[in-house]
Design an enzyme around this catalytic site. Structure first.
Site, PDB file in Angstrom:
ATOM      1  CE  LYS A 178     -10.113  -5.005   2.976  1.00 37.28           C
ATOM      2  NZ  LYS A 178      -8.911  -5.546   2.314  1.00 37.28           N
ATOM      3  CG  HIS A 296      -5.665  -4.188  -6.422  1.00 32.26           C
ATOM      4  ND1 HIS A 296      -6.518  -3.936  -5.369  1.00 32.26           N
ATOM      5  CD2 HIS A 296      -4.508  -4.611  -5.863  1.00 32.26           C
ATOM      6  CE1 HIS A 296      -5.899  -4.212  -4.227  1.00 32.26           C
ATOM      7  NE2 HIS A 296      -4.666  -4.624  -4.508  1.00 32.26           N
ATOM      8  CB  SER A 381      -6.868   1.768  -1.129  1.00 27.74           C
ATOM      9  OG  SER A 381      -7.441   0.628  -0.549  1.00 27.74           O
TER      10      SER A 381
END
Length: 486
Positions: A178, A296, A381
């Site tokens: 991030k 993902h 997550s």
């Protein structure tokens, strides 16, 4: 859709020209006994006002197999009795009089071997926009063993991944870098190094970091793998970082994957939005090149979240296991993203079971024999932190990757301290569990005891210990204990 009335009281024959009700064309059979070789699907349907739910179920069966809006004489050139899908059961959805569960059986010969693209073209390709049905949702599926065996499944799987990493007896730890957009390659690599050096097993690209003006993909790969190698040397542990190879063309994705391999990466990543053919192709590449494939689930919420229309994620998870991913995001139940605890545990069953048993409380409507396909490592997550470690381990056990993005990189003492806090919390909780303690109820006390000797964990608990995301889930399990065929 209204079929014409019989002329002068004479019943219509199956192949008379014109429009017939689907249930009269053979797409409804209340006496049908599904065969072991049938592919089964459960749909949640909301018929339009005045539409018979049995006719709606038959329409779903027809439009997802051989039917069109009118009788066609070319049906008689096929083994149509075999090729017709058959709706065989309709149940009202509890506490929702407008909705019905309909069960449909498909002959195995309707589907191409080893192709999720072909499977989805039939099952969800047409029926979801059919006018007589207000809404439809594919809730669950059962694949016959003969069909499962046409897929290679995960190229690595849980056991082989643990052997490659030499890490056993605990969940794996990760974090998403991030901010996910805007960092230079050098700064991105620094974040990866700090996280891995502090105790994480993996770092990860986010879904939308590909190759943008602020950081070319090649620069990211180079700086990330330099960080991985340095962290591995410093800690003596095998480390990795999910390098996102998602791109605009299949050729470019292969080029990026080859470069990741040349740098020594053990894992690459693709997004769900690349499509089923691409996912299966990348899985085949990973199998040939001894790489782990992380998936993902970017974009899934557009069709999995609404309870009355779309596709349940448990079905997506089943398709992904067949398609051959090694990791997939499956929800946290306690984090910031949608997820009812029992429903999410059902997703984990789909990933990790050798044989998934029917469990209506978890939304699992069918038994599923996975025919020795390797197991998928689920990934938790999204909005989780060290203060939830006892809940996460109690819910999901050891075979899971726990990814703390903001819960690592947002640590007040820095990224490496955030990683250390998560590793110490994990080790303390696993030790307490192995000693026979009730970690779900004693978890906060166990964490505070560990924090007495670990400043980073103490800071993490002080910062996030009371943070929760208590919202009512939109997708929970509905079920009918006994059949009530309409």
């Amino acid at each position: 859709m209204n079929a014409p009335e019989p002329v002068q009281g004479k019943p219509r024959k199956r192949y008379d020209a014109g429009v017939m009700k689907y249930k009269e064309m053979g797409y409804w059979d209340a006496d049908y006994e599904p065969k072991d070789t049938d592919l089964l699907a459960l749909f949640r349907i909301t018929p339009q006002d005045g539409v018979d739910p049995v006719e709606a179920a038959a329409a779903v069966a027809g439009e997802s197999s051989t039917a069109t809006w009118t009788v066609v004489w070319t049906d008689r050139l096929t083994a149509c009795d075999m090729y017709r899908a058959k709706a065989y059961r309709v149940d009202p959805v509890p506490n929702n009089p407008e909705q019905f569960f309909c069960y449909v059986a498909y002959d195995l010969s309707l589907f191409e071997e080893g192709s999720i693209a072909n499977l989805t073209a039939s099952i969800i390709g047409n029926v979801f926009s059919f006018k007589p049905i207000k809404a439809a949702r594919l809730e669950d599926m059962r694949f016959p063993v003969a069909y499962v065996k046409t897929f290679a499944g995960p190229s690595t799987g849980i056991i082989v991944e643990r052997e490659r990493l030499d890490k056993f007896g605990r969940p794996l730890l990760g974090a998403t870098t991030k901010p996910k957009l805007g960092l230079s390659g050098r700064n991105y690599g620094r974040v990866v190094y700090e996280g891995l050096k502090g105790g994480l097993d993996f770092m990860k690209d986010d879904e939308n970091i590909n190759s943008q003006p602020f950081m070319h993909w090649r620069d990211r790969f180079l700086f990330v793998m330099d960080a991985v190698n340095k962290a591995s040397a410093a800690t003596g542990e095998v480390k990795g970082s999910y390098l996102n190879v998602t791109a605009g063309t299949m050729e470019e994705m292969y080029r990026r994957a080859e470069f990741a391999k040349s740098l020594g990466s053990v894992i690459i990543m693709v997004d769900l939005i690349v499509g089923w053919t691409c996912i299966q192709s990348m899985s085949n590449w990973c199998r040939q090149n001894d790489m782990i494939l992380h998936l993902h689930r970017a974009g899934h919420g557009t069709y999995t979240r609404q309870k009355n229309h779309g596709v349940s994620f448990r079905v997506i998870a089943k398709w992904l296991r067949l398609a051959g991913v090694d990791h997939m995001h499956t929800g946290t139940a306690v984090g910031k993203l949608e997820g009812d605890p029992l429903t999410v545990q059902g997703y984990y069953n789909v990933c990790r079971d050798a044989y998934t048993r029917t469990d209506l409380t978890r939304g699992l409507f069918f038994d599923q024999d996975w025919a020795s396909l390797r197991k998928v490592m689920p990934v938790a997550s999204g909005g989780i932190h060290a203060g939830q470690m006892h809940q996460l381990i109690s819910l999901f056990g050891d075979d899971v990757v726990l990814q703390f993005g903001g819960g690592t990189i947002g640590h007040p003492q820095g990224i490496q301290a955030g990683a250390t806090a998560n590793r110490v919390a994990l080790e303390a909780m696993v030790l307490a569990r192995n000693e026979g303690r009730d970690i779900l109820n004693e978890g906060p006390e166990i964490l505070r005891d560990a924090a007495r000797w670990c400043g980073p964990l103490r800071a993490a608990l002080d910062t996030w210990g009371d943070i929760t995301f208590n919202y009512t889930p939109t997708d929970t399990s509905d079920f009918v204990p006994t059949a009530s065929v309409a």
